[in-house]
Motif scaffolding. Structure first.
Motif, PDB file in Angstrom:
ATOM      1  N   ILE A   1       0.821  -1.048   0.021  1.00  0.00           N
ATOM      2  CA  ILE A   1      -0.076   0.121   0.087  1.00  0.00           C
ATOM      3  C   ILE A   1       0.766   1.224   0.095  1.00  0.00           C
ATOM      4  O   ILE A   1       0.657   2.252  -0.859  1.00  0.00           O
ATOM      5  CB  ILE A   1      -1.124   0.064   1.147  1.00  0.00           C
ATOM      6  CG1 ILE A   1      -2.086  -1.158   0.782  1.00  0.00           C
ATOM      7  CG2 ILE A   1      -1.663   1.427   1.513  1.00  0.00           C
ATOM      8  CD1 ILE A   1      -2.864  -1.311   2.417  1.00  0.00           C
ATOM      9  N   GLN A   2       2.041   1.244   0.942  1.00  0.00           N
ATOM     10  CA  GLN A   2       2.770   2.387   0.816  1.00  0.00           C
ATOM     11  C   GLN A   2       3.593   2.544  -0.492  1.00  0.00           C
ATOM     12  O   GLN A   2       3.588   3.783  -1.058  1.00  0.00           O
ATOM     13  CB  GLN A   2       3.893   2.198   2.078  1.00  0.00           C
ATOM     14  CG  GLN A   2       3.394   2.196   3.356  1.00  0.00           C
ATOM     15  CD  GLN A   2       4.355   2.062   4.332  1.00  0.00           C
ATOM     16  OE1 GLN A   2       5.448   1.202   3.994  1.00  0.00           O
ATOM     17  NE2 GLN A   2       4.099   2.408   5.559  1.00  0.00           N
ATOM     18  N   LEU A   3       3.869   1.418  -1.338  1.00  0.00           N
ATOM     19  CA  LEU A   3       4.624   1.631  -2.529  1.00  0.00           C
ATOM     20  C   LEU A   3       3.583   2.113  -3.569  1.00  0.00           C
ATOM     21  O   LEU A   3       3.950   2.964  -4.310  1.00  0.00           O
ATOM     22  CB  LEU A   3       5.126   0.172  -2.938  1.00  0.00           C
ATOM     23  CG  LEU A   3       5.717   0.075  -4.456  1.00  0.00           C
ATOM     24  CD1 LEU A   3       6.957   1.010  -4.337  1.00  0.00           C
ATOM     25  CD2 LEU A   3       5.756  -1.400  -4.850  1.00  0.00           C
ATOM     26  N   ILE A   4       2.169   1.756  -3.529  1.00  0.00           N
ATOM     27  CA  ILE A   4       1.272   2.195  -4.478  1.00  0.00           C
ATOM     28  C   ILE A   4       0.949   3.673  -4.371  1.00  0.00           C
ATOM     29  O   ILE A   4       1.215   4.743  -5.114  1.00  0.00           O
ATOM     30  CB  ILE A   4      -0.037   1.371  -4.358  1.00  0.00           C
ATOM     31  CG1 ILE A   4       0.413   0.223  -4.741  1.00  0.00           C
ATOM     32  CG2 ILE A   4      -1.054   2.209  -5.205  1.00  0.00           C
ATOM     33  CD1 ILE A   4      -0.921  -0.889  -4.781  1.00  0.00           C
ATOM     34  N   GLU A   5       1.042   4.237  -2.741  1.00  0.00           N
ATOM     35  CA  GLU A   5       0.805   5.639  -2.468  1.00  0.00           C
ATOM     36  C   GLU A   5       2.039   6.437  -2.870  1.00  0.00           C
ATOM     37  O   GLU A   5       1.783   7.646  -3.496  1.00  0.00           O
ATOM     38  CB  GLU A   5       0.530   5.605  -1.072  1.00  0.00           C
ATOM     39  CG  GLU A   5      -0.525   5.118  -0.587  1.00  0.00           C
ATOM     40  CD  GLU A   5      -0.893   5.245   0.986  1.00  0.00           C
ATOM     41  OE1 GLU A   5       0.209   5.580   1.770  1.00  0.00           O
ATOM     42  OE2 GLU A   5      -1.990   4.920   1.587  1.00  0.00           O
ATOM     43  N   ARG A   6       3.210   5.734  -2.783  1.00  0.00           N
ATOM     44  CA  ARG A   6       4.398   6.601  -3.337  1.00  0.00           C
ATOM     45  C   ARG A   6       4.412   6.857  -4.612  1.00  0.00           C
ATOM     46  O   ARG A   6       4.855   7.903  -5.178  1.00  0.00           O
ATOM     47  CB  ARG A   6       5.643   5.860  -2.760  1.00  0.00           C
ATOM     48  CG  ARG A   6       6.797   6.725  -2.934  1.00  0.00           C
ATOM     49  CD  ARG A   6       7.866   5.799  -2.139  1.00  0.00           C
ATOM     50  NE  ARG A   6       8.523   5.003  -3.066  1.00  0.00           N
ATOM     51  CZ  ARG A   6       9.295   4.144  -2.458  1.00  0.00           C
ATOM     52  NH1 ARG A   6       9.802   3.992  -1.492  1.00  0.00           N
ATOM     53  NH2 ARG A   6       9.847   3.216  -3.526  1.00  0.00           N
ATOM     54  N   GLN A   7       4.086   5.923  -5.447  1.00  0.00           N
ATOM     55  CA  GLN A   7       4.177   5.876  -6.956  1.00  0.00           C
ATOM     56  C   GLN A   7       3.095   6.989  -7.468  1.00  0.00           C
ATOM     57  O   GLN A   7       3.240   7.715  -8.278  1.00  0.00           O
ATOM     58  CB  GLN A   7       3.854   4.411  -7.504  1.00  0.00           C
ATOM     59  CG  GLN A   7       4.926   3.437  -7.382  1.00  0.00           C
ATOM     60  CD  GLN A   7       4.547   2.109  -7.915  1.00  0.00           C
ATOM     61  OE1 GLN A   7       3.095   1.708  -7.899  1.00  0.00           O
ATOM     62  NE2 GLN A   7       5.407   1.287  -8.341  1.00  0.00           N
TER      63      GLN A   7
ATOM     64  N   ASN B   1       3.698  10.415  -9.405  1.00  0.00           N
ATOM     65  CA  ASN B   1       3.270  10.731 -10.522  1.00  0.00           C
ATOM     66  C   ASN B   1       2.475  11.937 -10.723  1.00  0.00           C
ATOM     67  O   ASN B   1       2.538  12.391 -11.688  1.00  0.00           O
ATOM     68  CB  ASN B   1       2.116   9.496 -11.008  1.00  0.00           C
ATOM     69  CG  ASN B   1       2.906   8.269 -11.412  1.00  0.00           C
ATOM     70  OD1 ASN B   1       4.127   8.275 -11.496  1.00  0.00           O
ATOM     71  ND2 ASN B   1       2.067   7.037 -11.337  1.00  0.00           N
ATOM     72  N   ALA B   2       1.828  12.223  -9.573  1.00  0.00           N
ATOM     73  CA  ALA B   2       1.121  13.612  -9.473  1.00  0.00           C
ATOM     74  C   ALA B   2       2.183  14.771  -9.545  1.00  0.00           C
ATOM     75  O   ALA B   2       1.736  15.786  -9.857  1.00  0.00           O
ATOM     76  CB  ALA B   2       0.152  13.606  -8.260  1.00  0.00           C
ATOM     77  N   GLU B   3       3.302  14.535  -8.787  1.00  0.00           N
ATOM     78  CA  GLU B   3       4.263  15.733  -8.687  1.00  0.00           C
ATOM     79  C   GLU B   3       4.795  16.043  -9.866  1.00  0.00           C
ATOM     80  O   GLU B   3       5.380  16.816  -9.976  1.00  0.00           O
ATOM     81  CB  GLU B   3       5.003  15.300  -7.480  1.00  0.00           C
ATOM     82  CG  GLU B   3       4.466  15.576  -5.939  1.00  0.00           C
ATOM     83  CD  GLU B   3       5.056  15.055  -5.014  1.00  0.00           C
ATOM     84  OE1 GLU B   3       6.432  14.595  -5.100  1.00  0.00           O
ATOM     85  OE2 GLU B   3       4.749  15.029  -3.685  1.00  0.00           O
TER      86      GLU B   3
END
Length: 142
Positions: A9-15, A19-21
């Motif tokens: 979950i942390q990895l998906i949030e970081r990706q 991508n947003a930044e």
């Protein structure tokens, strides 16, 4: 919740945050990327040794393209020499070829060993191989 699930979950949030930044490289260069239709993977379940992949159309299966003064790796097949429209089928075919080759080499090695040794020599080698660990661990040479 398990630690592996938390890490996923942390990895998906970081990706997603990354991508947003940041802007995509393709967008920053003004390129409109559309996935190529010929790279859609088909099911490669029933691959046999006779299913040799088609040769690359650009290099005629050589993996190299000649220019006026030099020779380059083919840009279409990356120097492999095969049409890469179904890479999974190619990999499965290569895996079958490797497996067949290893089996053939082992059989030839066995045949060569039988042809170059007598039955007594093979029996002695087998006995030595069978007892080698026992001789190492228990024999002190007294």
């Amino acid at each position: 919740m398990e630690s592996s699930e938390i890490k996923r979950i942390q990895l998906i949030e970081r990706q997603n945050r990354r991508n947003a930044e940041s802007e995509s490289i393709l967008d920053s260069l003004g390129l409109d990327y559309q996935p190529s239709e010929h790279l859609i993977l088909e099911s490669a379940d029933n691959v046999t040794l006779e299913d040799k992949p088609a040769k690359c159309k650009e290099c005629s299966g050589k993996g190299k393209v000649k220019s006026l003064f030099s020779e380059y790796e083919c840009f279409s097949c990356f120097g492999i020499g095969y049409d890469l429209s179904d890479p999974v089928r190619i990999m499965k075919w290569q895996q079958l070829c490797m497996s067949w080759s290893k089996t053939k080499i082992r059989k030839l090695e066995r045949d060569l060993h039988i042809a170059t040794t007598t039955e007594a020599e093979r029996m002695e080698q087998g006995m030595n191989e069978f007892y080698k660990d026992i001789k190492k661990n228990h024999f002190r040479g007294d």
